[in-house]
Design an enzyme around this catalytic site. Structure first.
Site, PDB file in Angstrom:
ATOM      1  N   LYS A  55     -17.412   5.278  -2.213  1.00 56.09           N
ATOM      2  CA  LYS A  55     -16.755   4.217  -1.441  1.00 56.09           C
ATOM      3  C   LYS A  55     -17.805   3.285  -0.831  1.00 56.09           C
ATOM      4  O   LYS A  55     -17.659   2.066  -0.884  1.00 56.09           O
ATOM      5  CB  LYS A  55     -15.882   4.830  -0.335  1.00 56.09           C
ATOM      6  N   GLN A  99     -11.988  10.237   6.374  1.00 61.59           N
ATOM      7  CA  GLN A  99     -11.853  11.016   5.142  1.00 61.59           C
ATOM      8  C   GLN A  99     -11.138  12.345   5.423  1.00 61.59           C
ATOM      9  O   GLN A  99     -11.538  13.101   6.313  1.00 61.59           O
ATOM     10  CB  GLN A  99     -13.250  11.268   4.545  1.00 61.59           C
ATOM     11  N   ASP A 122      -6.196   2.901   4.780  1.00 61.56           N
ATOM     12  CA  ASP A 122      -5.599   3.977   3.983  1.00 61.56           C
ATOM     13  C   ASP A 122      -4.074   3.869   3.983  1.00 61.56           C
ATOM     14  O   ASP A 122      -3.407   4.513   3.172  1.00 61.56           O
ATOM     15  CB  ASP A 122      -5.991   5.345   4.573  1.00 61.56           C
TER      16      ASP A 122
END
Ligand code: NAP
Length: 297
Positions: A55, A99, A122
């Site tokens: 990422k 995460q 997200d």
């Protein structure tokens, strides 16, 4: 990738990332700064470390600012939430990604709830899931968003098609079903309690498998001519001692030949997730700067 049945998500994602990279300088000109994505990785989970590294690299390659925080696994929930709040109030940061999975002593939901919804790239915050459900502009979870892009690229208008999504998680199955509904599909959301799953799947023009069970969807579950999106990522023994390989939730070899198209694993949906994270960061940056959404994303 030579078989035309296989949907080349890797190539599609590379083009999407390149278009995002091309759009960043216009944002920089208008806002006077780069879009910024902060990724928080708690502890040392090896798979998460690989994701976070990819990422970060993709963010920088697109011309955006990448900020990483790597607190130790013993960070308290209160300390982690304090870090998220610090990132919420940092004007240079447009996207915050924590995460998952988090260590057992931390409640994922409490941490996600602490993220400023406008920076929730997200798309897991209840404000964004609620907006998606009622059809308002939301930040949409990356994996289903990427899956939808691949479907629209292959099929064009999805209106009126029968879609079956197998798996009802908050991060894949449920938002996927919402997105397909918005595209005017007739949507069935199947799960572990669904009766006669193979028959349910056989009705579908579009099958999205997001289960986490290696090659569960068999060839004869898939209607001839259907388009299959295989979200699953499962590591199984390769037959060579000590080696493993990745497979999806669909028995791809059985499906090739009578499905119209299928995403391979790896190289299908996986690369779309990071590309859509960058897309969401670009969109969040525009909205936060009071600019219209970038065109074509
Ligand atoms: P999850 O949270 O474990 O959810 C799995 C879903 O599958 C649940 O809704 C469960 O039903 C359903 N299920 C389990 N066994 C089933 C069965 N025998 N028949 C029908 N449904 C069944 O998983 P997830 O996070 O959505 O992830 C799904 C898969 O996608 C995993 O392999 C994951 O690694 C992969 N994934 C890939 C990406 C990517 O970037 N490509 C991103 C995210 C996830 P119940 O709700 O009834 O338990």
């Amino acid at each position: 990738m030579t078989d035309p049945t296989l949907i080349d998500g890797k190539a599609f994602a590379a083009k999407l990332r390149a278009r995002i990279g091309d759009a960043v300088p216009d944002f920089v000109k208008a806002a006077g700064r780069k879009p910024g994505l902060a990724v928080v990785l708690v502890g040392e989970d090896p798979a998460s470390q690989v994701y976070v590294r990819s990422k970060g690299k993709a963010t920088v390659a697109a011309g955006m600012e990448s900020i990483e925080h790597r607190p130790d696994a013993d960070i308290s929930q209160a300390e982690l939430i304090a870090l998220v709040e610090k990132l919420n109030s940092d004007e240079a940061i447009d996207g915050i990604l924590v995460q998952l999975p988090l260590p057992d002593h931390i409640d994922d939901k409490a941490v996600i709830a602490a993220i400023e919804p406008a920076k929730d790239v997200d798309g897991f915050h209840v404000i964004n899931t609620g907006k998606l459900a009622v059809g308002e502009d939301a930040l949409v979870p990356c994996t289903p968003l990427g899956s939808l892009m691949l479907l629209k690229d292959r099929l064009g208008d999805l209106s009126g098609l029968d879609a079956v999504v197998v798996g009802r998680s908050n991060i894949v199955g449920k938002p996927m079903a919402q997105l397909l509904l918005q595209e005017n599909c007739t949507v069935t959301l199947a799960h572990s309690r669904t009766k006669n799953l193979s028959e349910v799947v056989r009705r579908a023009d579009i099958v999205v498998a997001a289960v986490g069970r290696a090659e569960m969807v068999k060839g004869d579950w898939v209607k001839p001519g259907a388009v299959v999106i295989d979200v699953g990522i499962n590591r199984i023994a390769s037959g060579v001692e000590g080696k493993t390989r990745l497979v999806g939730d669909v028995a791809t070899a059985e499906v090739i030949g009578h499905a119209a198209a299928i995403t391979p694993v790896p190289g299908g949906v996986g690369p779309m997730t990071i590309a859509c994270l960058l897309r969401n960061t670009l969109v969040a940056a525009h909205r936060r700067a009071g600019l219209p959404d970038p065109e074509g994303f």
